[in-house]
Design an enzyme around this catalytic site. Sequence first.
Site, PDB file in Angstrom:
ATOM      1  N   GLN A 104       2.009  -5.987  -3.150  1.00  0.00           N
ATOM      2  CA  GLN A 104       2.528  -6.118  -1.772  1.00  0.00           C
ATOM      3  C   GLN A 104       3.826  -5.309  -1.616  1.00  0.00           C
ATOM      4  OE1 GLN A 104       1.492  -9.468  -3.358  1.00  0.00           O
ATOM      5  NE2 GLN A 104      -0.450  -8.562  -2.784  1.00  0.00           N
ATOM      6  N   LYS A 141       1.904   2.098  -5.099  1.00  0.00           N
ATOM      7  CA  LYS A 141       2.498   1.536  -6.324  1.00  0.00           C
ATOM      8  C   LYS A 141       1.602   1.791  -7.527  1.00  0.00           C
ATOM      9  CE  LYS A 141       2.488  -2.462  -4.298  1.00  0.00           C
ATOM     10  NZ  LYS A 141       2.100  -2.081  -2.925  1.00  0.00           N
ATOM     11  N   GLY A 159      -4.433  -4.345  -3.760  1.00  0.00           N
ATOM     12  CA  GLY A 159      -5.429  -3.312  -4.015  1.00  0.00           C
ATOM     13  C   GLY A 159      -4.676  -2.067  -4.428  1.00  0.00           C
ATOM     14  N   HIS A 160      -4.723  -1.739  -5.704  1.00  0.00           N
ATOM     15  CA  HIS A 160      -3.966  -0.596  -6.227  1.00  0.00           C
ATOM     16  C   HIS A 160      -4.957   0.469  -6.685  1.00  0.00           C
ATOM     17  CE1 HIS A 160      -0.302  -3.393  -7.183  1.00  0.00           C
ATOM     18  NE2 HIS A 160      -0.682  -3.422  -5.921  1.00  0.00           N
ATOM     19  N   ASP A 167       0.815  -1.223   0.000  1.00  0.00           N
ATOM     20  CA  ASP A 167       0.000   0.000   0.000  1.00  0.00           C
ATOM     21  C   ASP A 167       0.848   1.273   0.000  1.00  0.00           C
ATOM     22  OD1 ASP A 167      -2.246  -1.633   0.087  1.00  0.00           O
ATOM     23  OD2 ASP A 167      -2.209  -1.700   2.279  1.00  0.00           O
TER      24      ASP A 167
END
Length: 416
Positions: A212, A16, A40-41, A13
């Site tokens: 990650q 990225k 989750g991006h 988080d």
Amino acid sequence: MPSIAIIGAQWGDEGKGKITDFLSGSADFVVRFQGGDNAGHTIHSKGVKYALHLLPSGVIRDDIMNVLGNGMVINPESLIEELNTLKALGRHPQIAISNRAHVIMPYHLMRDQASEDTQNIGTTLKGIGPAYQDKAARVGLRMGTFVDKDLFAAYLKTYYPYVKGASTETPEALIRRYAPIIDALKPFVQDTSVLLSEAIKKDAKVVFEGAQGTMLDIEQGTYPYVTSSSPTAAGIPLGAGVAPKHVQKVLGIVKAYNSRVGEGPFVSEMPEKDAHIIREKANEYGTTTGRPRRIGYLDLVALKHAHRVNHFDAFAITLFDVLSGFESLHLVTGYRLNGTVIDYVPAERETLQACEPVIETLPGFDEDISGLTDWNALPDHARQYLQRIETLTGVPVGMVSVGPDRRQTILMTRIF
Ligand code: GDP
Ligand code: IMO
Ligand code: MG
């Protein structure tokens, strides 16, 4: 072949997605090489917010080829859902899915829950660990097998009894459930190692997008409180099917403070009164699970560890705007262990848990920096904080992100 790796330098988080999107303007390919929909991006572009889990962050530009590499574990139902969401937002992404990527089935999610009941890692419950377990045990289901209905049926006949856990779904029910999904995904499944190698020969521009972060790496992270893949730069050749020398530059994505979601030691965790301010200001809740993220001071011991294993060419410091308004800023420069100060991350969780942070305090800044695009316009104390990070890690800061939008970015040098 120009290529760059976007690598999370902390516990995930770090932003990225935003940085990948920013740098992929001139890219031909964006490639995910590990993980699955545990990621989750979030990307904000032209007033639209995109929350991506499996799809590489190039999907919001229609002219980029997005590769889901062989090192990924892919939940086909999640993938279809994500593609449908993007279509509803008016996007028509180009994708290629590796025939060697592993497939997450419903029984992997059940097994993830069952192991959490005893192990309490705080996983995303997306079936990631169990899918990688099957891969390592050589009983996994790969995309190429899955999208061939005869091979899929043969796989289930042979392996289902060994992998199904407590699932009561019959193989026939699984075949029926997945039939329309197979039809939808089959055209995209191919040997993406060949696709990338051919493109590389023609000098294509490639962005490798990590999910990650380094401290969640199964080899180099805070084991066992890690994910089951390698989000470090070393994971790219294996998980994308390209030779190591094709990873030219490595950009370490560093949140200006620390966050962590899930269980495990977190030496730099800050008092809740400050953590609360940051959590609310930066909406520090998991994109995938909605869990409140734990917040800490920027941990330079962990960052140096990340630099050692990734060799970053530069840092992109993100969420820097969030630190405005604090009277002072803090950096963790060492760990105190049994009265001695150490500057490395101990391997054993019990030892890491026993470490106390050694904290350096710097003056804070009050100005709103979220509209700045120039390094020289940053307040003195803001620049001092960044320069201290450079001095203590030996890595230059090449970019600073001061807001979620693509435009809220300060670029110091040409990175890609
Ligand atoms: P990722 O998993 O590394 O892609 O990061 P996430 O998307 O899970 O979390 C980063 C969050 O911070 C997202 O909500 C982004 O929109 C947001 N974000 C990214 N960069 C910045 C920044 O510079 N400032 C602020 N305020 N938010 C940012
Ligand atoms: P992005 O790509 C933050 C964490 C989970 C848990 C551990 C193992 O958005 O940075 P898993 O489901 O992978 O077996 O969970 O890893 N985790 C993440 N934390 N960001 C992520 O992804 C994460 N993906 C997994 O919270 O502690
Ligand atoms: Mg995330």
